[in-house]
Structures are given as C-alpha cells and as structure tokens.
Design an enzyme around this catalytic site. Structure first.
Site, short mmCIF file in Angstrom:
data_model
loop_
_atom_site.label_atom_id
_atom_site.label_comp_id
_atom_site.label_asym_id
_atom_site.label_seq_id
_atom_site.Cartn_x
_atom_site.Cartn_y
_atom_site.Cartn_z
CE LYS A 76 -3.68 1.89 2.47
NZ LYS A 76 -4.49 1.85 3.64
CB SER A 151 -7.92 4.44 2.24
OG SER A 151 -7.55 3.69 4.18
CB SER A 175 -8.82 0.73 6.00
OG SER A 175 -9.42 2.15 5.23
N1 GLN Z 1 -13.52 4.54 5.13
C1 GLN Z 1 -13.45 4.74 6.91
C2 GLN Z 1 -12.25 6.38 6.70
O1 GLN Z 1 -12.73 7.11 6.31
C3 GLN Z 1 -11.88 4.24 7.72
C4 GLN Z 1 -10.36 4.38 6.69
C5 GLN Z 1 -9.63 3.72 7.64
O2 GLN Z 1 -9.74 2.41 7.52
N2 GLN Z 1 -8.32 3.65 6.68
O3 GLN Z 1 -11.87 7.26 7.39
#
Ligand code: GLN
Length: 489
Positions: A76, A151, A175
């Site tokens: 990532k 994400s 995410s």
């Molecule tokens: N979707 C959540 C956010 O927008 C979690 C994102 C994540 O786990 N990095 O913050």
C-alpha cells in the site's frame, strides 16, 4: 502459478520450478495488461522489483530462502519504501521519494520478498471507496463500474485481479476489511500494537494498524508472521514474544462459540449480504460451532465517535505537511503564512480538508470537553461491550459491510452515507481488537450478471489472531468462495 497459494509458490521457488525473476515478470506483465483499466497501482518500478528478485534468486540458490523469499508482494502506498515514490494517494506527496523503509517494508525485505509496487489508496487513507485518491479511483475487478472499497482498495483489487501474490493494507476504521469484503478476498487487521507503525504515514495514530491482504487465511498467517514483531521506533509497538500465526490452522472447530451481535443484523443491512452471512454461519454450525446471540449496545455510537477522534488525530498528524519540510509547495505566494495556506489548500483534496476542519474544531478551546473528551469516554464503553461479549463467546461474527460494492460516484455527494459503510468495522479499531474479513458468497444478481462478493467479518479477542485464522481456514477448507476469480482476469 497464478492459482498457487504462498506456500505453494514458495515451494515452487525453492524447487527451482520457477525463478523469482520469472514470477516477478509474470506479475509485471499482468500489471501492464490490466492496471490501465483497474488503476490498482500508483507506482511500479520493473527495474527495482527485478533487482530484488535477482537477490531473492541468489538466496534461493544459496539455500538460505525463507517462506516468502522471491514472492512478489504489493505494498500500500502509505508505507515508506526507500527509493520508492510514496504518495499516500495525495498530490501533497506526489513527488515524495521515501529516504527510508517503514518497519513493514524492512520486514518483507529481510524475508527476501519482492516489492512489486505501490498500490492506490484513498488520500491519506480517508475513504471507503478509493475515490478520494489524487491518482484516480480504483475499479472493482468484479465489475469495473463499482468501487473496490477503501482505503486499501488498490491492494484489494490487485489481490483479487491476481496482479500480485499478496498485498499489505492499513486499517484505521475498516480499510483492510471493507475492501477485502468488496473485492472477495481475505484480510486481517491484527490487535493494535502488533505491527509497527514506523514509516507508515500517520492518519489517526491510536487507530491505525497494518495488516496483510491475500486470497486465503492460510496466506494471511504467513504474511502476519513476517509483518509482526516489536519495534522500538514505534512507542505503541507491543513487546511480545514472536508467534507462529499458522500454528492452529488445522484445529477442528468443535466447541467453538460464535457470538452474533444483534445490532449487526438489524436495520441498514442489505438482505443479500444478510443471507450470505447467515449461510456462512450455518456452515460453521456444520463444522461443530455453536451460536449465541450477544449485544454490543454502544456499537451504534462507533461512527460518530470515530468521526470525532479520527479527524482530531488526523488534524494534528497532517499539520506536518506545511510546504516546508517535504511534499507539495505552492508555486506562488506572498509571505510565509500565505505559503502555508496555499500549499495546504492546493496539496490536499476535499475529504482530507473536511477531516482537518472537523478535527481542528473538536479540539478547539471550548469544544474539546464537549466533543473530544466525550468521544473518548464512549470509546471506553465500546471497548467494554466487547470485553463483556467475550465472556459468552470465543469469536464474534457478522457482516463486514452493510452492502456489496456500490457504484462509482454513488455516495460521492453524501459523506455520511460513505461513513456508514464502516458501521460494522469501526468499533473494532476503537477497541483495538483484531478483525478480519473473508469471502462468504455473492450478493444479488447485478443486472443479470453474477452478484458482487460478500465478506464475513470475524472479530477476535486481543491477541487471538491464531484462533481467528484457524476459524477462517477451516471455513475455507469447506467452501471455495476464496478461490473464485473475476471473469476475464
Ligand atoms: N473509511 C474510514 C475513513 O474514511 C476508515 C478508513 C481507514 O480505515 N483508513 O476514515
């Protein structure tokens, strides 16, 4: 070769049936063919990956190979990797080349794995659809008109489309699990503190945790073995003995008590996801598990609590991007303050700015007690709910996401709808618990085409990853959802 799991790939490499160079080239060719449409990778560097493959082949020839030596892994783009452009999905870091390795990257390097490239992600890991990336949205490999989740959507897409053998992700509120669910792959977020955050670009430090994304629980165990371990450079890294996460994979499940939180099967859950999850639970009963209804009464507060705490931490973490030390600097400005303002205004995207504004607001004098402090108290209650629940069960199960992958653009104008995609995952981060998602079927027909993947979420008690992987693996021995691949890939 593309259908091999990590153990099989490792054996093929050690038996010299294929070289790491050949395997790496195979994936680079697939990336060249499919990435233009899927947009799973932000950066690849054939030269760097093949040089690593060459060293791996030397280790293999010398008989000093470890389990993952020579295996191409996608990283990532939140992990700093020395010499690699590391963007975190943002214009702010569009041209940033990391001068050092994150702990996770260093661990894979010393295992002899090959870095295949940096995967696309929501900007600074803020999002649930991978549409906030400065480098464009990632497409779901099962249906390119739909989102892969976020994400870590680039990693999930790359694993599902077989553009890597496995990948890494990070999970602040879901995410790893949510994109794993939406792309039909497996992913685990370990207990907070298990994987070092050193060199992982910070979003919300008390919640961020890295973990692996792969096709099966068996693969996740091998990856976790490499990623975990104490690191003194992260003050929240836990000092614990190294463990073998694959040690319990083959244990039978008889006697396992599965807790089903009644709040996870209520309003808001789409019926096709509910059906697939219930069928999976029935399969677990066949494998010898029993089921008990539990309650997580404060879980409904997890989204509002998260959207106070995560932005608060993000507003502080992202203050380092000031146009001075690294990252984007506005080309024209009048004085220092103007340079800060313009660099941040131009370098950050809309969602990141929204989070910074919320975070700054809830931390400001006069609001701190009303929002931030209250949210911290409820966080404690949410964690307590899990502690109480684990007195009645060994493992908790439910859906990972309330729906299957939605259409690109569908939730673009409605941040609250987007935030609710993590309704079942966020509480786990707030409590610091380990959580995972494995594929458990497909949803309703998609315009006459096969439905989109559904994820089963498995939540364990602190440090119970080996048991969770066992629970997932036994299901994967009995079913073949994890072996399905998107058409045409
Ligand atoms: N979707 C959540 C956010 O927008 C979690 C994102 C994540 O786990 N990095 O913050």
């Amino acid at each position: 070769m593309l259908n091999f799991n990590l153990q099989q790939l490792g054996s093929a490499l050690r038996a010299k049936k294929i070289s790491s160079i050949e395997l790496t080239q195979l994936y680079l060719d697939r990336i060249a063919a499919f990435n233009p449409a899927l947009n799973a990778y932000i950066t690849t560097s054939a030269e760097t990956s093949l040089a690593q493959a060459r060293s791996a082949d030397a280790m293999l020839a010398d008989g000093i190979a470890q389990t993952l030596t020579g295996i191409p892994i996608a990283q990532k783009d939140i992990f700093c990797a020395k010499g690699w452009r590391t963007t975190c999905g943002s214009k702010m870091l569009e041209n940033f080349v990391a001068p050092y390795d994150a702990h996770v990257i260093a661990q894979f390097n010393s295992a002899g794995a090959v870095n295949l490239g940096k995967t696309n992600m929501d900007e600074f890991a803020m999002g649930s659809s991978n549409e906030t990336s400065y480098f464009g949205a990632v497409k779901n490999p099962w249906d390119a008109t739909r989102v892969p989740g976020g994400s870590s959507g680039g990693s999930a897409c790359a694993v599902a489309a077989r553009l890597c053998a496995a990948a890494t992700g990070t999970d602040t509120g879901g995410s790893i699990r949510q994109p794993a669910a939406l792309c039909g792959i497996s992913g685990i977020k370990p207990t907070y503190g298990t994987v070092s955050r050193y060199g992982m670009i910070a979003f919300a430090s008390s919640l961020d945790q890295a973990g692996p994304m792969a096709r099966s629980a068996e693969d996740l165990a091998l990856l976790l073995n490499v990623m975990t371990g104490f690191d003194e450079r992260d003050s929240t890294s836990l000092q614990r003995d190294k463990e073998d996460y694959a040690r319990d994979l083959s244990k039978p499940l008889s006697g396992l008590r599965i807790g089903l939180p009644k709040e996870f099967f209520a309003e808001g859950l789409s019926s096709d996801v509910c059906k697939a999850v219930e069928t999976a639970i029935a399969e677990y009963k066949k494998l010898g598990a029993s089921v008990v209804e539990i309650s997580l009464p404060n879980s409904k507060l997890s989204v509002p609590v998260y959207y106070v705490l995560a932005p608060a931490e993000a507003s502080s973490n992202l203050s380092r991007f000031d146009g001075v030390r690294y990252g984007y600097r506005a080309p024209d400005y009048t004085d220092l303050a103007d340079m800060y303002e313009k660099s941040r205004a131009q370098g950050f995207g809309a969602e990141v700015k929204r989070r910074i504004m919320i975070g700054t607001y809830v931390l400001s004098h006069g609001y701190y007690d009303a929002y931030y402090l209250q949210a911290q108290k409820i966080r404690r209650l949410i964690a307590q709910d899990f502690t109480d629940a684990f007195k009645q069960c060994d493992i908790i199960m439910g859906p990972t996401s309330p729906s299957t992958a939605f259409k690109l653009g569908e939730k673009g104008d409605d941040p609250v709808q987007m935030y609710l995609s993590d309704i079942y995952t966020i509480a786990v981060n707030l409590a610091g618990l380990p959580g995972m998602s494995i594929p458990c079927g497909f949803g309703a027909l998609n315009n006459g085409n096969p439905g989109m993947p559904v994820g089963l979420q498995i939540i364990g008690n602190y440090f119970d990853e080996a048991r969770m992987l066992n629970v997932a693996h036994q299901y994967q021995l009995a079913t073949d959802w994890h072996d399905r691949v998107p058409q045409g890939l």
